[in-house]
Design a protein around this motif. Structure first.
Motif, PDB file in Angstrom:
ATOM      1  N   ALA A  21       0.834  -1.205   0.000  1.00 36.24           N
ATOM      2  CA  ALA A  21       0.000   0.000   0.000  1.00 36.24           C
ATOM      3  C   ALA A  21       0.871   1.258   0.000  1.00 36.24           C
ATOM      4  O   ALA A  21       0.582   2.228  -0.703  1.00 36.24           O
ATOM      5  N   LEU A  22       1.959   1.202   0.794  1.00 40.14           N
ATOM      6  CA  LEU A  22       2.861   2.360   0.896  1.00 40.14           C
ATOM      7  C   LEU A  22       3.509   2.676  -0.455  1.00 40.14           C
ATOM      8  O   LEU A  22       3.580   3.833  -0.889  1.00 40.14           O
ATOM      9  N   VAL A  23       3.968   1.640  -1.154  1.00 38.59           N
ATOM     10  CA  VAL A  23       4.615   1.810  -2.463  1.00 38.59           C
ATOM     11  C   VAL A  23       3.616   2.408  -3.459  1.00 38.59           C
ATOM     12  O   VAL A  23       3.915   3.384  -4.163  1.00 38.59           O
ATOM     13  N   LEU A  24       2.436   1.827  -3.477  1.00 36.90           N
ATOM     14  CA  LEU A  24       1.426   2.311  -4.430  1.00 36.90           C
ATOM     15  C   LEU A  24       1.026   3.755  -4.117  1.00 36.90           C
ATOM     16  O   LEU A  24       0.849   4.577  -5.013  1.00 36.90           O
ATOM     17  N   PHE A  25       0.958   4.039  -2.812  1.00 38.01           N
ATOM     18  CA  PHE A  25       0.607   5.398  -2.404  1.00 38.01           C
ATOM     19  C   PHE A  25       1.690   6.384  -2.850  1.00 38.01           C
ATOM     20  O   PHE A  25       1.400   7.442  -3.412  1.00 38.01           O
ATOM     21  N   SER A  26       2.983   5.984  -2.630  1.00 38.17           N
ATOM     22  CA  SER A  26       4.074   6.896  -2.985  1.00 38.17           C
ATOM     23  C   SER A  26       4.159   7.101  -4.496  1.00 38.17           C
ATOM     24  O   SER A  26       4.445   8.200  -4.963  1.00 38.17           O
ATOM     25  N   THR A  27       3.895   6.057  -5.288  1.00 38.70           N
ATOM     26  CA  THR A  27       3.943   6.241  -6.762  1.00 38.70           C
ATOM     27  C   THR A  27       2.790   7.122  -7.226  1.00 38.70           C
ATOM     28  O   THR A  27       2.917   7.869  -8.199  1.00 38.70           O
ATOM     29  N   THR A  28       1.672   7.052  -6.498  1.00 38.97           N
ATOM     30  CA  THR A  28       0.510   7.848  -6.888  1.00 38.97           C
ATOM     31  C   THR A  28       0.746   9.338  -6.630  1.00 38.97           C
ATOM     32  O   THR A  28       0.461  10.180  -7.473  1.00 38.97           O
ATOM     33  N   VAL A  60      13.726   1.459  -5.847  1.00 35.70           N
ATOM     34  CA  VAL A  60      13.298   0.982  -4.520  1.00 35.70           C
ATOM     35  C   VAL A  60      11.819   0.623  -4.564  1.00 35.70           C
ATOM     36  O   VAL A  60      11.388  -0.442  -4.077  1.00 35.70           O
ATOM     37  N   GLN A  61      11.021   1.518  -5.193  1.00 31.01           N
ATOM     38  CA  GLN A  61       9.573   1.265  -5.286  1.00 31.01           C
ATOM     39  C   GLN A  61       9.292  -0.052  -6.023  1.00 31.01           C
ATOM     40  O   GLN A  61       8.476  -0.867  -5.589  1.00 31.01           O
ATOM     41  N   ALA A  62      10.011  -0.230  -7.152  1.00 27.54           N
ATOM     42  CA  ALA A  62       9.768  -1.426  -7.973  1.00 27.54           C
ATOM     43  C   ALA A  62      10.100  -2.698  -7.210  1.00 27.54           C
ATOM     44  O   ALA A  62       9.326  -3.666  -7.198  1.00 27.54           O
ATOM     45  N   HIS A  63      11.268  -2.699  -6.511  1.00 23.01           N
ATOM     46  CA  HIS A  63      11.675  -3.898  -5.774  1.00 23.01           C
ATOM     47  C   HIS A  63      10.726  -4.174  -4.613  1.00 23.01           C
ATOM     48  O   HIS A  63      10.351  -5.323  -4.362  1.00 23.01           O
ATOM     49  N   SER A  64      10.372  -3.089  -3.883  1.00 19.47           N
ATOM     50  CA  SER A  64       9.456  -3.256  -2.739  1.00 19.47           C
ATOM     51  C   SER A  64       8.117  -3.809  -3.215  1.00 19.47           C
ATOM     52  O   SER A  64       7.519  -4.689  -2.588  1.00 19.47           O
ATOM     53  N   PHE A  65       7.675  -3.249  -4.358  1.00 17.21           N
ATOM     54  CA  PHE A  65       6.385  -3.687  -4.901  1.00 17.21           C
ATOM     55  C   PHE A  65       6.419  -5.178  -5.225  1.00 17.21           C
ATOM     56  O   PHE A  65       5.549  -5.951  -4.830  1.00 17.21           O
ATOM     57  N   THR A  66       7.473  -5.577  -5.960  1.00 14.66           N
ATOM     58  CA  THR A  66       7.575  -6.975  -6.373  1.00 14.66           C
ATOM     59  C   THR A  66       7.641  -7.910  -5.164  1.00 14.66           C
ATOM     60  O   THR A  66       6.930  -8.920  -5.088  1.00 14.66           O
ATOM     61  N   ALA A  67       8.504  -7.513  -4.175  1.00 13.32           N
ATOM     62  CA  ALA A  67       8.677  -8.382  -3.001  1.00 13.32           C
ATOM     63  C   ALA A  67       7.389  -8.503  -2.205  1.00 13.32           C
ATOM     64  O   ALA A  67       6.944  -9.609  -1.872  1.00 13.32           O
ATOM     65  N   SER A  68       6.769  -7.359  -1.912  1.00  9.38           N
ATOM     66  CA  SER A  68       5.569  -7.413  -1.058  1.00  9.38           C
ATOM     67  C   SER A  68       4.405  -8.068  -1.785  1.00  9.38           C
ATOM     68  O   SER A  68       3.626  -8.808  -1.181  1.00  9.38           O
ATOM     69  N   LEU A  69       4.304  -7.836  -3.103  1.00 10.64           N
ATOM     70  CA  LEU A  69       3.223  -8.493  -3.862  1.00 10.64           C
ATOM     71  C   LEU A  69       3.421 -10.009  -3.854  1.00 10.64           C
ATOM     72  O   LEU A  69       2.476 -10.767  -3.667  1.00 10.64           O
ATOM     73  N   SER A  70       4.685 -10.432  -4.031  1.00 15.67           N
ATOM     74  CA  SER A  70       4.961 -11.879  -4.031  1.00 15.67           C
ATOM     75  C   SER A  70       4.583 -12.490  -2.691  1.00 15.67           C
ATOM     76  O   SER A  70       3.923 -13.541  -2.631  1.00 15.67           O
ATOM     77  N   ILE A  71       5.013 -11.819  -1.603  1.00 13.39           N
ATOM     78  CA  ILE A  71       4.714 -12.364  -0.255  1.00 13.39           C
ATOM     79  C   ILE A  71       3.207 -12.428  -0.042  1.00 13.39           C
ATOM     80  O   ILE A  71       2.667 -13.439   0.430  1.00 13.39           O
ATOM     81  N   THR A  72       2.520 -11.336  -0.447  1.00 16.10           N
ATOM     82  CA  THR A  72       1.067 -11.306  -0.243  1.00 16.10           C
ATOM     83  C   THR A  72       0.386 -12.436  -1.011  1.00 16.10           C
ATOM     84  O   THR A  72      -0.479 -13.135  -0.473  1.00 16.10           O
ATOM     85  N   VAL A  73       0.809 -12.629  -2.257  1.00 14.52           N
ATOM     86  CA  VAL A  73       0.168 -13.673  -3.077  1.00 14.52           C
ATOM     87  C   VAL A  73       0.447 -15.053  -2.503  1.00 14.52           C
ATOM     88  O   VAL A  73      -0.460 -15.886  -2.366  1.00 14.52           O
ATOM     89  N   VAL A  74       1.718 -15.296  -2.096  1.00 13.37           N
ATOM     90  CA  VAL A  74       2.074 -16.626  -1.569  1.00 13.37           C
ATOM     91  C   VAL A  74       1.290 -16.928  -0.293  1.00 13.37           C
ATOM     92  O   VAL A  74       0.658 -17.991  -0.158  1.00 13.37           O
ATOM     93  N   ILE A  75       1.305 -15.957   0.634  1.00  6.37           N
ATOM     94  CA  ILE A  75       0.578 -16.198   1.896  1.00  6.37           C
ATOM     95  C   ILE A  75      -0.919 -16.323   1.618  1.00  6.37           C
ATOM     96  O   ILE A  75      -1.605 -17.167   2.188  1.00  6.37           O
ATOM     97  N   GLY A  76      -1.408 -15.473   0.703  1.00  9.21           N
ATOM     98  CA  GLY A  76      -2.828 -15.537   0.347  1.00  9.21           C
ATOM     99  C   GLY A  76      -3.203 -16.910  -0.169  1.00  9.21           C
ATOM    100  O   GLY A  76      -4.206 -17.497   0.252  1.00  9.21           O
ATOM    101  N   VAL A  77      -2.370 -17.460  -1.039  1.00  4.98           N
ATOM    102  CA  VAL A  77      -2.658 -18.796  -1.587  1.00  4.98           C
ATOM    103  C   VAL A  77      -2.633 -19.847  -0.467  1.00  4.98           C
ATOM    104  O   VAL A  77      -3.486 -20.722  -0.383  1.00  4.98           O
TER     105      VAL A  77
END
Ligand code: CU
Length: 447
Positions: A155-162, A174-191
């Motif tokens: 959310a923080l990354v998306l907010f800062s890019t907006t 930094v934004q791109a890496h944070s986005f990729t890492a946090s999205l991956s973690i969210t998807v994995v845990i979500g699954v």
């Protein structure tokens, strides 16, 4: 549109991942348990609803299974095993038909508690049953915290890019890496949360069987009430310590079946736990003799276990009961007439169907009740007692607290008798809250 899409993604991920661990948590901790037990002269049905976390409300329903003899005092006392903290409540029940009493006590802490349920009327004195329960603390599922951290970073990354479209190149990296890492973690845990079968199952409970328990049955006498009793001691077969990990099975902590050598007397009782490894049961007046007493229990993480002991019991003045009736048998019990028969002659090793059909004043009864989670129980014993079986009626189980009656006036059992001899068979059914035991005998033919 460009600014809206990432937010929609975040909301979608949160929505997908949100609810599942909550429902799973509720099933594991707490919940209601129903048990049948005899406290003094009163068979009781008890439902305990164990909360999760503390302080919390613990609810227990107590329902005597026979009419009360005069005004009766029911009490519930919960004692914490470590701190000895107690909470209690008393209910005075007026004389009359059996009714359900509901206890609500606030338990101040988690841990192991012992519930002491006492029933006392003027005529029959005191009956006590104790039930150990565990209140687990509220815990956060292990994946919840990393999930929320990852979603927060996303959310923080998306907010800062907006809000910062002209950011410097290194900020973009930094934004791109944070986005990729946090999205991956969210998807994995979500699954993992959505699809429980994917979880790595780390065994946290002891999955090995416990040693057999050793039981010792001691006849005693309550001088004050002038009642014969049996005390049952349950000790660990390995350490000799009192066994207190007995689980509910078939809606009771302990099932005790008492049969005389000629199979004329039959009692199926549910002794009350008095303290760890110690149970107590009142006996009715029975004829003098040496009885085979079978005790059925189930320890945590182990299967059920039946132990036998020959015990000299009874009083000289009591009459022996008649022999069980040969099939087909028509037995009168109160207002009910029950016909017990098999559809075909019983032969060694072949499943035979046995049915009990209930009528009242010549008309089929409309419904039969569940008892101990089933519509009927059948116990079989061969002449020397070496074969002792407990069979359930055909049909679904139901261990609800309130009486569940099912339309129909018959129950059916299927059993393959292993030897060619004459078996004593007891069919137990419940009608309008009254337990009826039908003693019959079946001669099994050789093939
Ligand atoms: Cu039982």
């Amino acid at each position: 549109m460009q600014r809206v899409t990432p937010w929609l993604m975040v909301l979608f991920i949160i929505a997908v991942c949100w609810p599942l661990h909550v429902s799973a948590h509720g099933i594991i901790a707490g919940g209601a348990r129903v048990l049948d037990v005899q406290a003094g002269s009163y068979p009781l049905r008890i439902e305990v609803t164990v909360p999760t976390g503390a302080p919390a409300l613990l609810t227990a329903k107590v329902w005597p299974q026979r009419d009360l003899a005069g005004a009766t005092q029911l009490s519930l006392t919960a004692t914490h095993q470590d701190s000895q903290a107690t909470v209690s409540q008393q209910i005075i029940v007026p004389a009359g038909p059996r009714m359900i009493s509901v206890f609500d006590v606030t338990v101040p802490q988690t841990g192991v508690w012992e519930l002491r349920i006492q029933i006392q009327d003027a005529a029959h004195g005191i009956g006590v049953a104790t039930v150990p329960i565990t209140i687990y603390p509220n815990t956060i599922p292990p994946l919840t915290i990393p999930m929320f951290v990852a979603v927060a970073i996303l959310a923080l990354v998306l907010f800062s890019t907006t809000i910062w479209p002209e950011a410097r190149p290194w900020v973009r990296v930094v934004q791109a890496h944070s986005f990729t890492a946090s999205l991956s973690i969210t998807v994995v845990i979500g699954v993992l949360m959505v699809w429980p079968n994917l979880r790595v199952d780390i065994p946290t409970i002891d999955t090995t069987s416990r040693p057999y328990a050793v039981t010792q049955i001691i006849p005693t006498h309550d001088d004050q009430r002038n009642i014969d009793q049996l005390q049952i001691l349950v000790n660990d077969g390995s350490t000799g310590l009192p066994v207190d990990d007995i689980m509910l099975h078939h809606q009771a902590l302990m099932h005790l079946v008492l049969i005389d050598p000629a199979s004329h007397t039959f009692l199926h009782l549910h002794p009350a736990r008095v303290k760890p490894g110690q149970y107590l049961i009142d006996l009715p007046v029975i004829a003098q003799g040496t009885y085979d007493v079978a005790v059925e229990i189930e320890r945590a993480n182990s299967g059920s276990q039946v132990t036998h002991q020959q015990v000299a019991l009874g009083v000289a003045t009591a009459q022996a009961l008649p022999a069980p009736s040969p099939l087909p048998a028509t037995i009168q019990s109160g207002a009910y007439t029950i016909t017990v028969q098999t559809t075909t002659p019983a032969q060694v090793g072949l499943p035979v169907e046995l049915s009990a059909v209930v009528t009242r004043a010549g008309q089929p009864v409309s419904a039969l009740d569940y008892w101990l989670g089933m519509r009927g129980h059948m116990l079989v014993r061969n002449p020397n007692g070496a074969i002792f079986g407990h069979i359930h009626a055909v049909g679904a189980m139901n261990d609800a607290f309130e009486p569940v009656s099912v339309a129909g006036n018959h129950v059916t059992f299927v059993y393959a008798f292993p030897t060619a001899e004459t078996y004593a068979v007891w069919v137990q059914i419940m009608i309008d809250g009254t337990l009826i035991t039908l003693p019959v005998q079946i001669t099994v033919l050789p093939l």
